[in-house]
Design an enzyme around this catalytic site. Structure first.
Site, PDB file in Angstrom:
ATOM      1  NE  ARG A   1      -4.067  -1.907   2.108  1.00  0.00           N
ATOM      2  CZ  ARG A   1      -4.946  -2.198   3.055  1.00  0.00           C
ATOM      3  NH1 ARG A   1      -4.855  -1.614   4.233  1.00  0.00           N
ATOM      4  NH2 ARG A   1      -5.916  -3.060   2.823  1.00  0.00           N
TER       5      ARG A   1
ATOM      6  CG  HIS B   1      -7.040   2.312   5.519  1.00  0.00           C
ATOM      7  ND1 HIS B   1      -8.412   2.161   5.508  1.00  0.00           N
ATOM      8  CD2 HIS B   1      -6.531   1.054   5.535  1.00  0.00           C
ATOM      9  CE1 HIS B   1      -8.718   0.878   5.501  1.00  0.00           C
ATOM     10  NE2 HIS B   1      -7.603   0.183   5.528  1.00  0.00           N
TER      11      HIS B   1
ATOM     12  NE  ARG C   1      -3.501  -2.342   8.346  1.00  0.00           N
ATOM     13  CZ  ARG C   1      -4.500  -2.728   7.553  1.00  0.00           C
ATOM     14  NH1 ARG C   1      -4.718  -4.020   7.360  1.00  0.00           N
ATOM     15  NH2 ARG C   1      -5.266  -1.843   6.956  1.00  0.00           N
TER      16      ARG C   1
END
Length: 533
Positions: free
Chosen positions: A292, A353, A388
């Protein structure tokens, strides 16, 4: 005053896993769950994509999942914690299935496993595009079977109670800071009450509301992290804020952004810029399935190059029936604003997020404050490192909800004479005359964090952000000591604290790594470190 054996702040997957197991292990003890909204209004509820776990041992392995997590974490993962979560996570997934959570299966009855960015194998279990909501449903139904679990909904926790409230000087260097419970505002009565507990678990979720555009619900204001910092507990790695690459872009719509799950790219969705070019191949050999941090920076770069506020996610080539079956909510949401995914591309842009840092914990969920545990997004366990891996968050929350339960159930509980804990002192405060003092400060906070402390940072931007935060903090503290407390004021205060921690961590990190990219330090440092505040 309320007295309880086990206090849980937050009702997402981490908090409910812990509460459920405690209630089952100790039917004669009282478990109190405090949540500032409805029981199911949590970050868990909005998790779309799924939960990562090794269930297909013919094609996948623990080693592959561990390696994918370490690669995504960009050198800062705690390898021991990664191994714990990956290996124990399979048990936790089986457990929540036993509790009633339903994951999608194929015609033969086998689980349909999805692919997401950063994963080397298909290993994502999902329930259409509302996986978190399904898991939350199953947990709430299970929790309701235990009469020794008591819910306090629409209560806002203000502060942790420690020796500070007994009149002692507590600093970062104070040994054995002890948590005795919390002060909480009952918004139904507007009374501030003491909740004393033998053990307290913080499962307060993330802090996405610090930014102007976020996939997080309105409740994600970093309350747990801010409270622990004020109580002189340890916080780490706050500079690593994950921006989801693909939130639905709706011009003029503020607040919570609608998430377009990474699983759409896992099923073949292609990112394209204004010119229609599939640009990800210029940034990473994994193209649209890169981790990401890489995808978010690539989109940010394309938006700056083309002068646009979004890029596009092209799903026109995908099988319509399969898309609708797997992503019914995304399909309906797009259709509701005039986007037919078979004819039109989906406009998307990154949005705040997930917080990879937070309250520093050990392998059992213990914080640096005695009798206080943390689990879920508010905790920094060492799993995520600098970034993450997709769908590891629900897994981590269940594993550490369980581990905190195991540890807390073995240890003696804190006890203190309730008479020693003072009532909340609100003498001299008055009702606020103008809510604009709170709402305008919130807008300023979200604007400065989005503009100065976003996906790409510079030293000058961080310095400007810190100067403006200092002023916001000063103004808000004056309000805090002089006016009657409200959830809005407390949330603003917490978000300013969290923003300060993000900026301070970013200033300390003299390199670019994972989710933190500073153009003044574009290279990685050979010296790896966690920034502990």
């Amino acid at each position: 005053m309320i007295q309880t054996d086990f206090l849980v702040i937050g009702s997402g997957i981490a908090g409910l896993t812990y509460a459920l197991k405690m209630a089952e292990r100790f039917p004669d003890k009282k478990i109190t769950v405090v949540t500032k909204a409805a029981a199911d209004e949590t970050n868990t509820k909005y998790a779309q994509g799924g939960i990562a776990g090794v269930t297909d041992f013919e094609n996948d392995s623990f080693e592959k999942h561990i390696n994918d997590t370490l690669i995504a974490g960009d050198g800062l993962c705690n390898e021991k914690i990664v191994e714990i979560v990956v290996k124990e996570g399979v048990q936790r997934i089986s457990e929540i299935i036993e509790w009633g959570a339903k994951f999608d299966k194929d015609a033969d009855g086998d689980y349909m496993l999805g692919m997401e960015g950063g994963h080397s194998e298909y290993r994502i279990l999902h329930h259409k595009d509302v996986t978190g909501k399904e898991m939350e449903r199953a947990l709430i139904e299970k929790v309701q079977q235990f009469p020794n679990i008591e819910f306090h909904k629409h209560w806002f926790v203000i502060e942790l109670i420690t020796q500070h409230h007994l009149g002692y000087l507590v600093t970062k260097s104070t040994p054995d800071i002890q948590c005795y419970g919390v002060y909480a505002l009952n918004t139904n009565t507007n009374q501030i009450e003491k909740i004393l507990a033998g053990t307290t678990l913080l499962a307060t979720g993330g802090n996405g509301q610090v930014y102007r555009s976020t996939t997080n619900p309105a409740i994600a204001t970093g309350d747990g992290t801010a409270m622990v910092y004020r109580a002189k507990g340890r916080i780490e790695n706050m500079e690593f804020i994950q921006f989801h690459p693909t939130a639905l872009y709706e011009p003029g719509v503020g607040g919570q952004a609608f998430l377009i799950t990474e699983a759409v790219r896992g099923d073949g969705g292609i990112l394209r810029n204004k010119k229609g070019e599939a640009f990800m191949e210029r940034y990473d050999e994994r193209k649209d399935l890169a981790p990401r941090d890489i995808v978010a920076r690539a989109i940010d770069s394309e938006m700056k190059i083309t002068g646009t506020e979004h890029v596009y996610l092209d799903c026109r080539h995908l099988d319509k029936d399969k898309f609708i079956h797997h992503f019914p909510n995304i399909y309906e949401k797009c259709l509701s604003i005039g986007i037919d995914i078979t004819q039109h591309q989906i406009p998307v842009a990154p949005a705040a997020h997930y917080s990879c840092g937070g309250i520093k914990t050990d392998e059992w969920g213990r914080t640096s404050i005695r009798s206080l545990y943390a689990a879920g997004e508010c905790a920094s366990t060492g799993l995520h490192g600098a970034n993450r891996l997709a769908s590891n968050s629900l897994l981590e929350a269940m594993v550490f909800g369980h581990r905190a339960f195991e540890d807390a159930s073995r240890l003696p509980q804190t006890s203190i004479d309730p008479a020693l804990i003072p009532d909340w002192d609100s003498a001299g405060t008055t009702d606020p005359r103008e809510m604009i003092l709170i709402t305008q400060s919130l807008k300023e906070l979200q604007l400065l964090m989005s503009d100065y402390v976003g996906i790409v940072r510079t030293n000058v931007r961080l310095e400007r952000a810190m100067r403006r935060l200092d002023l916001l903090w000063e103004e808000t503290e004056k309000l805090y000591v002089s006016t009657t407390l409200s959830p809005q004021l407390c949330e603003l205060r917490n978000m300013i604290t969290v923003a300060y921690l993000i900026v301070k961590g970013a200033q300390f990190r003299k390199e670019s790594r994972g989710l933190h990219f500073n153009t003044d330090y574009p290279e990685k440092s050979p010296i790896l470190q966690n920034i502990v505040l």
